[in-house]
Scaffold this motif. Sequence first.
Motif, short mmCIF file in Angstrom:
data_model
loop_
_atom_site.label_atom_id
_atom_site.label_comp_id
_atom_site.label_asym_id
_atom_site.label_seq_id
_atom_site.Cartn_x
_atom_site.Cartn_y
_atom_site.Cartn_z
N PRO A 18 0.76 -1.26 0.09
CA PRO A 18 0.16 -0.15 0.05
C PRO A 18 0.98 1.33 -0.07
O PRO A 18 1.80 1.29 0.99
CB PRO A 18 -0.71 -0.14 1.35
CG PRO A 18 -0.75 -1.59 1.70
CD PRO A 18 0.55 -2.13 1.06
N ALA A 19 0.57 2.21 -1.10
CA ALA A 19 1.31 3.39 -1.12
C ALA A 19 2.55 3.16 -1.83
O ALA A 19 3.43 4.12 -1.99
CB ALA A 19 1.59 4.24 0.23
N LEU A 78 -4.13 1.08 -2.46
CA LEU A 78 -3.88 2.40 -2.04
C LEU A 78 -2.73 3.01 -2.95
O LEU A 78 -1.69 2.68 -2.57
CB LEU A 78 -3.80 2.43 -0.58
CG LEU A 78 -3.45 3.83 0.06
CD1 LEU A 78 -4.80 4.66 -0.09
CD2 LEU A 78 -3.17 3.86 1.46
N ALA A 80 -0.75 6.65 -3.65
CA ALA A 80 -0.47 7.86 -2.85
C ALA A 80 0.78 8.70 -3.55
O ALA A 80 1.82 8.05 -4.32
CB ALA A 80 0.35 7.66 -1.39
N ARG A 94 1.91 11.55 4.03
CA ARG A 94 2.49 10.21 4.73
C ARG A 94 1.59 9.99 5.94
O ARG A 94 1.12 8.95 6.39
CB ARG A 94 3.99 10.25 4.92
CG ARG A 94 4.60 10.03 3.62
CD ARG A 94 6.07 9.99 3.74
NE ARG A 94 6.35 11.44 4.25
CZ ARG A 94 7.90 11.73 4.33
NH1 ARG A 94 8.72 10.74 4.11
NH2 ARG A 94 8.15 12.83 4.70
N THR A 97 -1.52 8.28 4.92
CA THR A 97 -1.37 7.04 4.61
C THR A 97 -1.33 6.00 5.92
O THR A 97 -1.91 4.93 5.94
CB THR A 97 -0.13 6.69 3.88
OG1 THR A 97 -0.26 7.81 2.80
CG2 THR A 97 0.34 5.38 3.40
N ASP A 98 -0.41 6.57 6.98
CA ASP A 98 -0.12 5.66 8.06
C ASP A 98 -1.81 5.42 8.84
O ASP A 98 -1.84 4.12 9.31
CB ASP A 98 0.70 6.29 9.12
CG ASP A 98 2.23 6.25 8.67
OD1 ASP A 98 2.24 5.51 7.77
OD2 ASP A 98 2.89 7.07 8.85
N LEU A 101 -3.87 2.95 6.68
CA LEU A 101 -3.42 1.31 6.43
C LEU A 101 -4.09 0.40 7.36
O LEU A 101 -4.78 -0.75 6.81
CB LEU A 101 -1.90 1.39 6.57
CG LEU A 101 -1.11 1.89 5.33
CD1 LEU A 101 0.30 1.86 5.45
CD2 LEU A 101 -1.69 1.52 3.75
N LEU A 115 -4.47 8.90 -2.47
CA LEU A 115 -4.25 10.06 -1.55
C LEU A 115 -3.00 10.87 -2.32
O LEU A 115 -2.09 10.62 -2.59
CB LEU A 115 -3.41 9.60 -0.20
CG LEU A 115 -4.17 8.79 0.83
CD1 LEU A 115 -3.28 8.45 1.92
CD2 LEU A 115 -5.18 9.74 1.33
#
Length: 265
Positions: A18-19, A78, A80, A94, A97-98, A101, A115
């Motif tokens: 993810p990302a 996801l 980003a 970021r 994102t955290d 998740l 994102l």
Amino acid sequence: MTAPNSNDDTAAVDVHLPAGTLTAGQLQTLADLAHTHAGGALHLTVHAHLRLHGHRAHLTAALTDAGFTVGHPDLPHLLASPLSGRIGGLRDIRPLTDAALPHLPTAHPGAVLGLDDGTGDIVALTPDRALLALPGDEWTLVLAGKDTGLRRSDPAAAVDLLLTTTATAEPSAAPATPVTLPTPPNPPIGWLDQPDGTVTLAGGLTGGLLPARLAEFLAAVDHPLVLTPWRSILLCDLPEQIAEQVVRVLAPMGLIFDAHSPHLQ
């Protein structure tokens, strides 16, 4: 009886990242698994994942044992902004994102979520749902490339807006006037100077193919790595001297730092 190496058992298995972020240690582990289970090759995907081709059951077991999440149809993707927090953008995505998740497995099944730090790089890819940073510390919800006018200023509330269903995400107030989405920058390739004096090297790969041997060299640099939806890889936060050495070593191995290279067209 079907032989273990028959074509019926051979498949593409995606490592869900993810990302697009991964550590040097994770990349080294994936290179090792590519050598032993996938013919020495990794493939970058448009969802910023890594794909291995081999025996489905063997690969899935090895990847799971190594702590990776193997992609499946119901697991959302996801995307980003890959340079967020380092170069450009209105805000560092970021932390969002955290925050997103842990809730990703229960979000929209199979959806592509995004994102975008305000550069427009991710919303230009028209994910199913995306948050776009706006001036004035606001986030707006973009659905399939169209601004909904649904705004949030609190980051946690913005993440909720991205992850929840449309019905539960509707605010009580009327949506704001939709904005024109920003014109996205070109995909990052080459030597990119960061404001803090360090360098991000953005390398492209012919056909998105990452040989395991090249992956080992990237891992050996031991700096943050980010995969992009344009099937390139970022090596971040490098002192200039180290960045120069990396280019000299990795360019002959097939990592492309020229945005005009015909191998990236």
